[in-house]
Design an enzyme around this catalytic site. Structure first.
Site, PDB file in Angstrom:
ATOM      1  CE  LYS A 106       5.975 -23.569 -89.023  1.00  0.00           C
ATOM      2  NZ  LYS A 106       5.924 -25.006 -88.823  1.00  0.00           N
TER       3      LYS A 106
ATOM      4  CD  GLU B 237       7.770 -25.067 -85.674  1.00  0.00           C
ATOM      5  OE1 GLU B 237       7.914 -23.864 -85.936  1.00  0.00           O
ATOM      6  OE2 GLU B 237       7.267 -25.886 -86.485  1.00  0.00           O
TER       7      GLU B 237
ATOM      8  CG  ASN C 185       4.104 -19.767 -88.330  1.00  0.00           C
ATOM      9  OD1 ASN C 185       5.006 -18.923 -88.342  1.00  0.00           O
ATOM     10  ND2 ASN C 185       4.099 -20.783 -87.475  1.00  0.00           N
TER      11      ASN C 185
ATOM     12  CG  HIS D 187       3.990 -22.716 -83.597  1.00  0.00           C
ATOM     13  ND1 HIS D 187       4.928 -23.713 -83.759  1.00  0.00           N
ATOM     14  CD2 HIS D 187       3.224 -22.723 -84.711  1.00  0.00           C
ATOM     15  CE1 HIS D 187       4.716 -24.298 -84.936  1.00  0.00           C
ATOM     16  NE2 HIS D 187       3.694 -23.712 -85.532  1.00  0.00           N
TER      17      HIS D 187
ATOM     18  CD  GLU E  79      -0.252 -24.982 -86.151  1.00  0.00           C
ATOM     19  OE1 GLU E  79      -0.374 -24.696 -87.341  1.00  0.00           O
ATOM     20  OE2 GLU E  79       0.751 -24.708 -85.488  1.00  0.00           O
TER      21      GLU E  79
ATOM     22  N   GLY F 128       4.893 -29.885 -90.681  1.00  0.00           N
ATOM     23  CA  GLY F 128       6.108 -30.009 -91.489  1.00  0.00           C
ATOM     24  C   GLY F 128       6.422 -31.427 -91.919  1.00  0.00           C
TER      25      GLY F 128
ATOM     26  CB  SER G 249       1.021 -31.329 -93.648  1.00  0.00           C
ATOM     27  OG  SER G 249       2.257 -31.628 -93.041  1.00  0.00           O
TER      28      SER G 249
HETATM   29  P1  13P Z   1       3.355 -26.772 -92.031  1.00  0.00           P
HETATM   30  O1  13P Z   1       2.180 -26.220 -92.775  1.00  0.00           O
HETATM   31  O2  13P Z   1       4.672 -26.500 -92.682  1.00  0.00           O
HETATM   32  O3  13P Z   1       3.135 -28.205 -91.660  1.00  0.00           O
HETATM   33  O4  13P Z   1       3.429 -25.972 -90.633  1.00  0.00           O
HETATM   34  C1  13P Z   1       2.282 -25.842 -89.883  1.00  0.00           C
HETATM   35  C2  13P Z   1       2.520 -24.850 -88.804  1.00  0.00           C
HETATM   36  O5  13P Z   1       3.273 -25.096 -87.878  1.00  0.00           O
HETATM   37  C3  13P Z   1       1.831 -23.557 -88.877  1.00  0.00           C
HETATM   38  O6  13P Z   1       1.955 -22.846 -87.697  1.00  0.00           O
END
Ligand code: 13P
Length: 258
Positions: A12, A98, A10, A96, A168, A174, A214
């Site tokens: 982003k 976010e 992903n 997601h 997640e 992150g 992560s």
């Molecule tokens: P990270 O791997 O950067 O922690 O992000 C995970 C994520 O949100 C994947 O959709």
């Protein structure tokens, strides 16, 4: 039962079209004909056309990061499922954290998107997960159950096996602080139990559940080697073709000992 494992990236809101094309070249030179792990890249919308082209003769699949549930209409700034299909997307990330937390998407809206994705033959990657506060309050299962059940409320039974769930935990995204494989398995077992109650045990065995938060080349093996974890949804580490390829290779190594 060993299901085909997934390594999904992903991206982003990272990478211009030019950067995405350079990535594809670098990544595909490593991938060659490798197909033992299902690889999915989910770039920003603007890079979908370029990647649709460059990935077209490769085993790497294309996904989007979001979509609207309607086919067309006056929805400024939104993208319709038909537009993703036109670009040969096979997957779409929905719900997601976010989107849920920054853009206030509700579980009901996510449910409509999942239903629409199925209607368009797009495989949803439905994300669920609790915040740190919710975990500390002992509300993890309650939150995950709400997101999951509203997300799949109108799931067509004949397509349910193509559903992908990504667990997640928000506090692991992150932050560099991944969940432990044991913690991830605990919630994933709960997700499978809830799916089983709704869809029946036979169907649940086919549904793939990923861990995200992560994930790195160093820790991915310990997740995907677990019987209940069918792959990973990777943010930061998927932005580097070398690291993402390492994640794919580690996933394959786990598959061989599963
Ligand atoms: P990270 O791997 O950067 O922690 O992000 C995970 C994520 O949100 C994947 O959709």
């Amino acid at each position: 039962m060993v299901r085909t494992l997934i390594a999904a990236g992903n991206w982003k809101m990272y990478k211009t079209v030019q950067e995405a094309s350079a990535y594809a070249e670098a990544f595909l030179s490593r991938v060659g004909n490798f197909q033992e792990v299902e690889m999915i890249i989910c770039p920003p919308f603007t890079a979908l056309p370029a990647l649709s082209q460059s990935l077209s003769h490769s085993p790497v699949k294309l996904g989007a990061q979001n979509m609207h549930w309607e086919v067309k209409g006056a929805f400024t700034g939104e993208i319709a499922p038909s537009m993703l299909k036109e670009l040969r997307c096979q997957y779409v990330i929905l719900g997601h954290s976010e989107r849920r937390h920054i853009f206030r998407e509700t579980s009901e809206e996510v449910g409509k998107k999942v239903q629409s994705a199925f209607a368009w033959d797009l495989c949803p990657i439905l994300c669920v997960g609790e915040t740190l506060e919710e975990r500390e309050n002992g509300a993890t299962n309650q939150i995950v159950e709400e997101q999951l059940l509203k997300g799949i409320e109108s799931l067509p039974p004949e397509k349910a096996h193509t559903l992908v769930i990504a667990y997640e935990p928000v506090w692991a995204i992150g932050t560099g602080k991944a969940a432990t494989p044991h913690d991830a398995e605990e919630v994933i077992a709960f997700i499978r139990q809830k799916l089983g109650e709704k869809l029946g045990q036979e169907m649940v065995e086919k549904i793939r559940i990923l861990y995200g938060g992560s994930v790195t080349p160093e820790n991915v093996f310990d997740f995907v080697v677990r019987p209940s974890i069918d792959g990973t949804l990777v943010g930061g580490a998927s932005l580097d073709p070398e690291k993402f390829w390492k994640i794919v290779q580690e996933t394959y190594r786990a598959l061989q000992v599963k």
